[in-house]
Each structure stands twice: as C-alpha cells, then as structure tokens.
Design a protein around this motif. Structure first.
Motif, mmCIF file in Angstrom:
data_model
loop_
_atom_site.group_PDB
_atom_site.id
_atom_site.type_symbol
_atom_site.label_atom_id
_atom_site.label_comp_id
_atom_site.label_asym_id
_atom_site.label_seq_id
_atom_site.Cartn_x
_atom_site.Cartn_y
_atom_site.Cartn_z
ATOM 1 N N THR A 186 -93.222 1.352 -69.482
ATOM 2 C CA THR A 186 -93.908 0.461 -68.545
ATOM 3 C C THR A 186 -95.301 1.009 -68.245
ATOM 4 N N VAL A 187 -95.332 2.361 -68.040
ATOM 5 C CA VAL A 187 -96.630 2.982 -67.748
ATOM 6 C C VAL A 187 -97.546 2.872 -68.972
ATOM 7 N N ALA A 188 -96.941 3.165 -70.169
ATOM 8 C CA ALA A 188 -97.752 3.174 -71.398
ATOM 9 C C ALA A 188 -98.308 1.792 -71.707
ATOM 10 N N LEU A 189 -97.482 0.765 -71.444
ATOM 11 C CA LEU A 189 -97.925 -0.583 -71.790
ATOM 12 C C LEU A 189 -98.742 -1.239 -70.678
ATOM 13 N N ASP A 190 -98.860 -0.525 -69.577
ATOM 14 C CA ASP A 190 -99.564 -1.094 -68.420
ATOM 15 C C ASP A 190 -100.986 -1.503 -68.796
ATOM 16 N N GLY A 191 -101.347 -2.713 -68.399
ATOM 17 C CA GLY A 191 -102.731 -3.163 -68.635
ATOM 18 C C GLY A 191 -102.875 -3.968 -69.910
ATOM 19 N N ILE A 224 -107.901 5.101 -76.791
ATOM 20 C CA ILE A 224 -107.466 6.424 -76.321
ATOM 21 C C ILE A 224 -105.960 6.562 -76.493
ATOM 22 N N ALA A 225 -105.226 5.449 -76.205
ATOM 23 C CA ALA A 225 -103.772 5.509 -76.336
ATOM 24 C C ALA A 225 -103.367 5.744 -77.785
ATOM 25 N N GLY A 226 -104.167 5.233 -78.681
ATOM 26 C CA GLY A 226 -103.841 5.391 -80.112
ATOM 27 C C GLY A 226 -104.204 6.748 -80.672
ATOM 28 N N LEU A 227 -104.927 7.571 -79.938
ATOM 29 C CA LEU A 227 -105.338 8.886 -80.447
ATOM 30 C C LEU A 227 -104.221 9.906 -80.260
ATOM 31 N N ASN A 228 -104.085 10.749 -81.255
ATOM 32 C CA ASN A 228 -103.115 11.843 -81.140
ATOM 33 C C ASN A 228 -103.864 13.032 -80.531
ATOM 34 N N VAL A 275 -109.712 7.895 -68.963
ATOM 35 C CA VAL A 275 -108.870 6.713 -68.724
ATOM 36 C C VAL A 275 -109.069 6.210 -67.297
ATOM 37 N N SER A 276 -109.095 7.143 -66.330
ATOM 38 C CA SER A 276 -109.223 6.675 -64.941
ATOM 39 C C SER A 276 -110.603 6.080 -64.696
ATOM 40 N N ARG A 277 -111.638 6.637 -65.358
ATOM 41 C CA ARG A 277 -112.982 6.058 -65.215
ATOM 42 C C ARG A 277 -113.024 4.631 -65.760
ATOM 43 N N ILE A 278 -112.371 4.440 -66.909
ATOM 44 C CA ILE A 278 -112.357 3.092 -67.509
ATOM 45 C C ILE A 278 -111.556 2.138 -66.632
#
Ligand SMILES: Nc1nc2c(ncn2[C@@H]2O[C@H](COP(=O)(O)OP(=O)(O)OP(=O)(O)O)[C@@H](O)[C@H]2O)c(=O)[nH]1
Length: 511
Positions: free
Chosen positions: A37-42, A181-185, A198-201
C-alpha cells in the motif's frame, strides 16, 4: 475434578495456539499488503483508496472482504493504462517545454541542443533514466532564462504560461520522478538521499524547484551507475576496438572489386549486428543481459569476418592457380609462336633461295627488284640491272656431265658474290642465268663493276678431269629509265644480253 481442570487447561492452550497460528499466518500477509500500500501510494487515487480499505480490514484482524479485494484488483489492472497515459502526457509536456524553449532561446547552439534532445526522445521509451537526462538538459538550457527573468521579477510570458496552464504537468513530472526513484535499485548508502528527494517531490514540484530536484536525482542515478561504470566502460572500449578492426578489414576488402558482393554481404551483416547492439544498449537496464547480448552479436561479427576471410583466401588461391595456369599457357604459346616464326622464316628463306648455289632465286629477285623499283619511284635514286648468262654451258654439261655443270654454277655464284659490292644483289634467275641489281649505280658505273665480274670469271682456272676449261659470261646491262615498268627494265637488259651473245660472247652490251 482433576479431569475438568485438565480439560480447562487444554482448552486454554488450544485457544492460545489458534491465536498464535492466526498471528503467524496473517501477520506476514497483513505486513506485506500494508507495505505494498505504501509502495503503490500515489500511483492512483482510487487504488490508494481501495488499498487503504483492505489494509484497515486486515489491521482489524478481519479477512479482506471480496468486494474490497475486487476493487483493488480492478484498480491494479487500470494502473497499466493509467501509466501509459501518464507517459504520453509526460511526453507531450516535454515537447511543449522544448517548443517554448525554442521560442525563447534564439542562439543556434541552443537550437541544436534542443533538436538533439528531441532526437533522443524519439522513440520515447518512457524510461526514467532517459526522462531524468532530458529534464536535466532542459533545465540546464532554461537556466539563463530563469536567471534573467525570474531574478528581475519579470516572468517571461511563455514560461508563465507553462507555469499557470500546465500545473498538472508538473504534478505528472513529479509522479514520474517518484516512479523513477522507485524503480532504482538504490544502494543502502544512498537510501537517505533518495528518501529526502522523495519527500521533496511529494511536497509538490514547482518550476523553480524542478532544476535542483532533477540535479539531485541525476546525481543519485549517476552514483548508482558508478557501481558498474568502470567495468562497463572497459567493456565498451573493447567493443569499440573490435569494431574498428572489423571496419579496417572491411575497408581493405572494398578495394578489391572482385570481392565486392562478398563485402556488401559482410557489411550489411555487420551493420545489422551493430544496430542490434545499439538498440540493446539504449533499451537495456541490465548490465549482464546487455553484455551477453553484445557478446553474442560480436561473436556473429567475428564469425562473419572469419567466413569472409576464409572465402577470400580460397578465392585468392583459386585466382593464383588460374594465374599460374595462364602463365604456363602463355609461355607455351610464346614458345610455339617462336617456333612458328622460325619455321615461317626458314620456309620463306627456302622459298626465296636457290638450293644449288644458295643465292636468292627468281622469287627472291622479283621481291628485291620490286622494292628497288618502289625506292626509285619515291626517291629517284638510279639503279642498274645486269643479266648474265654462261657461255656455251650446254657443252660443259654435255662433255663433263651435269654434276660438273652444277659445280660450275656454284663456282660462278661464288665469284659473282665476291666481286659484287655488299649493297649489290646477286641472284640465280634460272638455269645458267644470273642477275645483278646495283642500287645507286648508273649504267656507266655499273659497266665498270660488271666488267670486273666478267673478267674474274674469264680468268678463273676451271679443270675437268685434268683438262683446263675456259668459262665465260655474257652480260646485258641497263639503267632504270623514267618511263620504265618492272618488265620493260628486264626485257631491255635481256635484249642487251642477247646482243652480247650475238656479238661473240664474253662481253657486256648496254641496253
Ligand atoms: N648442270 C646444270 N646445267 C644446267 C642447269 N640449268 C640449265 N642448265 C643447262 O644450261 C644449258 C644452257 O644451254 P643453252 O641455253 O643452249 O645456252 P648455252 O649452251 O649456255 O649457250 P649460250 O647461252 O648461247 O652461250 C643447258 O644445257 C641446260 O641444261 C643446272 O642447274 N645445272
């Protein structure tokens, strides 16, 4: 009583076990779903809503209701389509951005760079690395405009338009950057930087803040890439080296016209392989997959070149053998031609030579007279002709035999040759008759020369069976005249000879 106590204890333990089992079974699933849920948020507001409902049910130790699960499934299916649409909207936004920058950046260099950026986006892969690069470049190009206009508080009309009209676009860029960013390892060491970004965006992307966000993002991506950078660079250098070798070899091959077809085949093959390498390099994120693909394409290229070399060597060998064969054939032909020339020359010599005296025969005389006549007609140089006949030769044959007669003919031929100049031409006309052609000689001069011959013959001591025999010559002499043809010249000399015979032999008459 004791039994009841045992039953109670058993029931209580069983309840505890059930509760523990439920906890062990449900908690990981619950935990995982909440993480998702957190990962897919937004990604989508509806999906966020559906996942929150599911998460709440699970946290309250309720199984997810079928209605909520169906809702989550439906939203997940819709996510793909939505992402596609987002990508298209992002592309459109980037294009608008480029268009607006073009209107405002008038320098040729900036225009070229914008064209280059547009080229890089075609086809638009939607990959985050590409978007980050494009956005970063656009921000960099936009720098001077912002510095000039925003610092002075004058928003440029076009950029202002973007800021106001395309607020939604900035949000989409923000959401794309989050997906990137989520897609980066991300390596553990860079995790805090990624979280901060992430929080800035998430706070909202503004036109002013976009530049620094993207710069930080590019910094993050380049640090991540640096893990494999050196190895990859090394690898690409090797690849380039191979391709340069191949290119040099192909160029050398192109100079050989006979192998042109083979070169075209090889070049096309290599071009296809190289294109395939380029495509994979553009599209692949996985270094191992990229390396294995590039290696297999390189192997194809090396195989093609080896095959080409092999064919070339076989072709060269065949050509060399054919060359040797031709050379041998040529040498044989040369030898045959030489033999033929010698044969023809000897046949010609035979045809023009009298076998008894070895003097030129009548055919030889005709040829020579013809040439002399032509020279005279062209240059007008005089020449004289003497026709000589042995006197009473029949008697020698009759008295001493034909062989003796032949011997006399050979001796006379010898005397005529020796007494004449080297430029004179002596021939046996037939029987006991000889001719002497004297180039550049008038009749008067010729008279002196042929009289020496006549005297030499008359003074030669011939002996047959011990008897001395007198041999003499009669000669008719003439010089070429302006009205002469070949026949008339000979006839005049012949008549003069007849006259010499008539007047007593061993003499010369002029015709
Ligand atoms: N031995 C020999 N005799 C030849 C040859 N060719 C021609 N004769 C002879 O030469 C003789 C020529 O004789 P004639 O034409 O009568 O003339 P001649 O005897 O020389 O008399 P005049 O010419 O009048 O002085 C003939 O007997 C021919 O047979 C030859 O090749 N060898």
């Amino acid at each position: 009583m004791e039994q009841d106590d045992w039953k109670e204890r058993y029931k209580s333990l069983s309840d505890q076990m059930d509760e523990l089992q439920t906890q062990f079974e449900d908690q990981p699933l619950q935990h995982l779903l909440c993480q998702m849920t957190v990962a897919l948020d937004g990604q989508s507001a509806q999906l966020d809503h559906a996942l929150n409902l599911l998460c709440t049910q699970l946290k309250n130790n309720q199984p997810g209701s079928p209605k909520v699960i169906q809702l989550v499934e439906k939203q997940l299916r819709g996510l793909d389509i939505e992402q596609q649409q987002q990508q298209e909207a992002l592309l459109l936004g980037l294009r608008k951005w480029i268009y607006q920058l073009r209107l405002n950046l008038t320098a040729e260099a900036a225009d070229q760079r914008l064209k280059g950026i547009e080229g890089e986006m075609t086809p638009f892969s939607g990959q985050l690395a590409v978007i980050a690069k494009v956005v970063n470049e656009l921000v960099e190009l936009q720098g001077p405009l912002l510095a000039d206009d925003f610092n002075q508080g004058h928003h440029h009309a076009a950029l202002d338009g973007i800021a106001q009209e395309d607020e939604a676009l900035l949000q989409k860029i923000g959401s794309e950057l989050l997906s990137l960013i989520a897609g980066l390892n991300i390596p553990p060491g860079d995790m805090s930087l990624a979280r901060e970004l992430v929080s800035r965006i998430e706070e909202g992307v503004t036109l002013n803040g976009l530049s620094s966000i993207v710069q930080d993002l590019v910094g993050l991506v380049s640090r991540f890439n640096a893990y494999n950078g050196a190895e990859f660079e090394n690898y690409l250098q090797n690849l380039t080296g191979h391709l340069v070798e191949v290119q040099a070899y192909v160029k050398a091959g192109q100079t050989d016209e006979l192998a042109a077809d083979e070169v075209v085949l090889l070049t096309n093959g290599i071009q296809k392989d190289v294109q395939s390498i380029q495509t994979v390099m553009q599209e692949s994120n996985d270094l191992q997959q990229l390396k294995s693909h590039v290696s297999s394409q390189l192997l194809n290229i090396v195989k093609s070149v080896d095959l080409f070399k092999e064919k070339e060597e076989r072709r060269e060998q065949r050509l060399y053998e054919r060359y040797l064969q031709l050379q041998r054939r040529f040498e044989q032909m040369e030898e045959q031609t030489h033999q033929m020339k010698v044969h023809i020359e000897s046949e010609r010599h035979k045809a023009l030579t009298d076998s008894l005296t070895s003097l030129p025969n009548r055919a030889g005389y005709d040829e020579q007279l013809h040439a002399e006549f032509e020279r005279w007609k062209r240059y007008g140089q005089p020449f004289s002709l003497a026709v000589a006949d042995l006197d009473l030769f029949k008697r020698i044959n009759d008295t001493y035999g034909h062989q003796a007669g032949d011997k006399v003919l050979r001796l006379i031929a010898n005397i005529l040759t020796k007494q004449s100049r080297s430029t004179d031409f002596v021939a046996r006309y037939g029987g006991e008759e000889f001719v002497i052609l004297m180039p550049g000689t008038t009749a008067k001069q010729a008279m002196i020369a042929v009289d020496k011959v006549r005297q030499a013959v008359a003074q030669s001591p011939f002996n047959f069976h011990g008897d001395p025999v007198q041999i003499t010559l009669s000669l008719g002499l003439t010089e070429v005249q302006p009205e002469d043809a070949i026949d008339s010249l000979f006839n005049r000399a012949d008549k003069a000879l007849y006259e010499a015979k008539r007047l007593g032999r061993n003499r010369i008459e002029l015709g």
